[in-house]
Design an enzyme around this catalytic site. Structure first.
Site, short mmCIF file in Angstrom:
data_model
loop_
_atom_site.label_atom_id
_atom_site.label_comp_id
_atom_site.label_asym_id
_atom_site.label_seq_id
_atom_site.Cartn_x
_atom_site.Cartn_y
_atom_site.Cartn_z
N SER A 137 0.87 -1.18 0.00
CA SER A 137 0.00 0.00 0.00
C SER A 137 0.90 1.23 0.00
O SER A 137 2.04 1.17 0.49
CB SER A 137 -0.87 0.02 1.26
OG SER A 137 -1.49 1.28 1.43
N TYR A 150 -1.26 -0.45 10.55
CA TYR A 150 -1.48 -0.80 9.13
C TYR A 150 -0.29 -0.30 8.30
O TYR A 150 0.28 -1.05 7.50
CB TYR A 150 -2.78 -0.15 8.64
CG TYR A 150 -3.11 -0.50 7.19
CD1 TYR A 150 -3.76 -1.69 6.87
CD2 TYR A 150 -2.79 0.37 6.16
CE1 TYR A 150 -4.06 -2.00 5.55
CE2 TYR A 150 -3.09 0.07 4.83
CZ TYR A 150 -3.73 -1.12 4.53
OH TYR A 150 -4.02 -1.44 3.22
P1 NAD Z 1 -11.24 -6.61 1.20
O1 NAD Z 1 -11.55 -6.50 2.64
O2 NAD Z 1 -12.29 -6.38 0.18
O3 NAD Z 1 -10.59 -8.04 0.90
C1 NAD Z 1 -9.64 -8.62 1.75
C2 NAD Z 1 -9.81 -10.13 1.73
O4 NAD Z 1 -8.82 -10.69 2.60
C3 NAD Z 1 -11.19 -10.57 2.29
O5 NAD Z 1 -11.78 -11.53 1.44
C4 NAD Z 1 -10.85 -11.17 3.63
O6 NAD Z 1 -11.72 -12.22 4.05
C5 NAD Z 1 -9.43 -11.69 3.39
N1 NAD Z 1 -8.71 -11.89 4.63
C6 NAD Z 1 -8.72 -11.12 5.75
N2 NAD Z 1 -7.97 -11.66 6.71
C7 NAD Z 1 -7.48 -12.83 6.19
C8 NAD Z 1 -6.65 -13.85 6.69
N3 NAD Z 1 -6.18 -13.80 7.95
N4 NAD Z 1 -6.33 -14.88 5.89
C9 NAD Z 1 -6.82 -14.95 4.64
N5 NAD Z 1 -7.62 -14.02 4.09
C10 NAD Z 1 -7.95 -12.96 4.88
O7 NAD Z 1 -10.02 -5.62 0.97
P2 NAD Z 1 -9.25 -5.14 -0.35
O8 NAD Z 1 -9.37 -3.69 -0.44
O9 NAD Z 1 -9.58 -5.99 -1.51
O10 NAD Z 1 -7.75 -5.44 0.12
C11 NAD Z 1 -6.87 -6.36 -0.52
C12 NAD Z 1 -5.43 -5.96 -0.22
O11 NAD Z 1 -5.18 -4.68 -0.79
C13 NAD Z 1 -5.15 -5.81 1.27
O12 NAD Z 1 -3.86 -6.32 1.55
C14 NAD Z 1 -5.18 -4.32 1.49
O13 NAD Z 1 -4.40 -3.94 2.60
C15 NAD Z 1 -4.61 -3.83 0.18
N6 NAD Z 1 -4.94 -2.44 -0.13
C16 NAD Z 1 -6.24 -2.02 -0.23
C17 NAD Z 1 -6.50 -0.68 -0.53
C18 NAD Z 1 -7.92 -0.13 -0.65
O14 NAD Z 1 -8.08 1.09 -0.73
N7 NAD Z 1 -8.93 -0.95 -0.71
C19 NAD Z 1 -5.44 0.21 -0.72
C20 NAD Z 1 -4.13 -0.26 -0.63
C21 NAD Z 1 -3.90 -1.59 -0.34
#
Ligand code: NAD
Length: 250
Positions: A137, A150
């Site tokens: 991120s 985070y």
């Molecule tokens: P999301 O919450 O939609 O999806 C995350 C998924 O990870 C979910 O299906 C959840 O069940 C799964 N998960 C959570 N804990 C887990 C565990 N212990 N073991 C296995 N699976 C687990 O979120 P997203 O936005 O799709 O995020 C995906 C990645 O992108 C994350 O690493 C997040 O930090 C990163 N990210 C997201 C954003 C944003 O703005 N959405 C920005 C930068 C980075």
């Protein structure tokens, strides 16, 4: 064959669907069985080949089992995308976080990516070939306000990426990271409530700071993952690709 962690929602689901549409067999892993099965069914519904394996990435035994199941079903593991991640329920200054809150985020976002890699790498070394893409991120480069655990987890993930890239590059494994900015997923909706605001107010506030004027669609992150997972990026190793609409430099 590729494995995507946390593929039951958001960015992970978009990556799994795109990989499958490019002809990859996909092992979908998630701690959320419903979401994970849904993604696998979507892939099969489109004529692809997918296997869902329940795996909490913060548990070594789950990671070991996921890799074992993947290899049992498809014979090899070519690509691992460490995407699973969690956010914090409430935004607050560093000294106000509890030990549990800190440990939880680090154990999923950072330790989880290491654990899954730990079991995937021996499989890749067996064939002297493999690709790992870590979803970090921009919070790992520039602190997200009031979200220290985070931000620290994502900074650690970037260093995990660089460490593994240096160690395994000469043994056929490339390791790169993507640093997304805001992406329209359930996590972004939760972030709004962590900041004590509605998603509408939250997006309005952040949109002003994003030069591209909008959040990313998960598919826009997935396309960059696909590039890093393909031979088109054959000389990229240990890189951190920022995909953030320029919010981190604005
Ligand atoms: P999301 O919450 O939609 O999806 C995350 C998924 O990870 C979910 O299906 C959840 O069940 C799964 N998960 C959570 N804990 C887990 C565990 N212990 N073991 C296995 N699976 C687990 O979120 P997203 O936005 O799709 O995020 C995906 C990645 O992108 C994350 O690493 C997040 O930090 C990163 N990210 C997201 C954003 C944003 O703005 N959405 C920005 C930068 C980075």
């Amino acid at each position: 064959m590729s494995m995507v962690t946390g593929a039951g929602s958001g960015i992970g689901r978009a990556i799994a669907l795109l990989f499958a549409s490019e002809g990859s067999k996909v092992v979908v892993t998630d701690v959320n069985d419903k979401g994970g099965e849904e993604t696998a069914n979507m892939i099969r519904g489109n004529g692809g080949d997918a296997l869902f394996v329940h795996a909490d990435v913060s548990r070594a035994s789950d990671c070991e089992n996921a890799v074992r199941e993947a290899v049992k079903r498809y014979g090899q593991l070519d690509i691992l995308v460490n995407n699973a991640g969690i956010d914090l329920p409430r935004a607050k200054p560093s000294a106000d976080f509890s030990e549990d809150e800190f440990d939880k985020v680090i154990s999923v976002n950072l330790k989880g990516a290491w654990l899954m890699s730990k079991y995937a790498i021996p499989e890749m070394l067996r064939r002297s070939k493999g690709i790992i893409v870590n979803i970090a991120s921009v919070a790992g480069i520039r602190p997200l306000p009031l979200a220290m655990p985070y931000s620290v987890s994502k900074a650690g993930l970037i260093m995990l990426t660089k460490s593994m890239a240096v160690e395994y590059g000469n043994r056929g494994i490339r390791v790169n990271a993507i640093a997304p900015g805001w992406v329209s997923t359930p996590m972004a909706v939760r972030a709004a409530s962590a900041y004590g605001t509605t998603y509408e107010e939250f997006t309005k506030q952040f949109l002003q700071r994003i030069p591209l004027g909008r959040f990313a669609d998960p598919t826009e992150i997935a396309k960059v993952v696909l590039f890093l997972a393909s031979d088109d990026s054959s000389y990229m190793n240990g890189a951190v690709v920022v995909v953030d609409g320029a919010i981190s430099i604005a």
